[in-house]
Design a protein around this motif. Sequence first.
Motif, PDB file in Angstrom:
ATOM      1  N   UNK A 103       0.860  -1.182   0.000  1.00 28.02           N
ATOM      2  CA  UNK A 103       0.000   0.000   0.000  1.00 28.02           C
ATOM      3  C   UNK A 103       0.896   1.231   0.000  1.00 28.02           C
ATOM      4  N   UNK A 104       0.384   2.334  -0.499  1.00 29.69           N
ATOM      5  CA  UNK A 104       1.217   3.536  -0.551  1.00 29.69           C
ATOM      6  C   UNK A 104       1.586   4.022   0.844  1.00 29.69           C
ATOM      7  N   UNK A 105       0.670   3.906   1.778  1.00 30.99           N
ATOM      8  CA  UNK A 105       0.916   4.397   3.130  1.00 30.99           C
ATOM      9  C   UNK A 105       1.344   3.257   4.048  1.00 30.99           C
ATOM     10  N   UNK A 114       3.512  12.320  -5.711  1.00 34.04           N
ATOM     11  CA  UNK A 114       4.804  12.606  -6.352  1.00 34.04           C
ATOM     12  C   UNK A 114       5.938  11.903  -5.613  1.00 34.04           C
ATOM     13  N   UNK A 115       5.894  11.933  -4.282  1.00 35.90           N
ATOM     14  CA  UNK A 115       6.924  11.243  -3.503  1.00 35.90           C
ATOM     15  C   UNK A 115       6.847   9.734  -3.708  1.00 35.90           C
ATOM     16  N   UNK A 116       5.632   9.202  -3.747  1.00 31.86           N
ATOM     17  CA  UNK A 116       5.468   7.762  -3.974  1.00 31.86           C
ATOM     18  C   UNK A 116       6.001   7.365  -5.343  1.00 31.86           C
ATOM     19  N   UNK A 149      -3.645   6.291 -12.071  1.00 32.13           N
ATOM     20  CA  UNK A 149      -2.812   7.324 -12.672  1.00 32.13           C
ATOM     21  C   UNK A 149      -1.346   7.146 -12.344  1.00 32.13           C
ATOM     22  N   UNK A 150      -1.055   6.748 -11.112  1.00 30.78           N
ATOM     23  CA  UNK A 150       0.321   6.513 -10.698  1.00 30.78           C
ATOM     24  C   UNK A 150       0.933   5.353 -11.467  1.00 30.78           C
ATOM     25  N   UNK A 151       0.204   4.287 -11.609  1.00 30.18           N
ATOM     26  CA  UNK A 151       0.711   3.112 -12.321  1.00 30.18           C
ATOM     27  C   UNK A 151       0.920   3.430 -13.800  1.00 30.18           C
TER      28      UNK A 151
END
Length: 269
Positions: A103-105, A114-116, A149-151
């Motif tokens: 998970x991102x967090x 952006x950091x991820x 969107x990140x992927x």
Amino acid sequence: MIGLGTYAFFWRHQATLPDGSPGEPIDLPEMLRRSSRLGAEVFQICDYAPLHGLSAAKVRDLRVLAADLGLALELGTRGVQPAHLSTYLDLAGALEASVVRSMLFAPDSRPTLAEAERMLRASLPEFEGAGVALALETYEQIPSTDLVGLIEAIGSPSLGICLDPANGVAALEHPRDVVERCAPYVVNIHVKDFAFARQAGWVGFELAGAPLGEGLLDYDHLVRTVDPAGRGISRIVEHWVPWQGDLAATVAIEDEWTSRNIRYLKEHA
């Protein structure tokens, strides 16, 4: 492949129970044996803190036991910090696991998108080289549009989605929308059914687990949309079994749901 994970044995491996009393935790080898007896093909060790305390020899023993039982292994953790992901990639190699769900967090890390992205770009070449998929789970703290969107922005063949359509309900995302949005990027599925019920006194609702086929998850739609069998995507049974006030009653329901839900998946392959 159809299988189980540590979340299917959630109450079975708790050291301390909600009332403060000690639990009666079973260990990973016992979870593997029970999963094999139920006909599972894969087992996901997910968010399981004791894994970090195992020696290299114990990790090797787990891999050998899983192989002897005919179980493939997967891993699950939280967070995308490069050092943490590197640790789990090493564990994946030791266990011959092909998927690491995250998970991102994490408890100690809440990166911006952006950091991820920067963290993931730093880690993914290692995953690509090892042939291991990193699956980011859909859940209520990250909109599925942001996750997709990140992927898409990163575009790594080793980065995909762990689809759990039940999680996003808490953020008012409709499960069918999440399934359809994420389908092209799914590499792992957590399967659990869920339902709403009026709270005592008719003030508000409770969102809790339900046996597969009795809740609001449209599993047939998920299968039609994602095609897990055709794409070789594992389906991992999880539960949201509410605490029943004592351990015996709670694990009785957990055990019943586990065997029932494995049968359901096999019948609705």
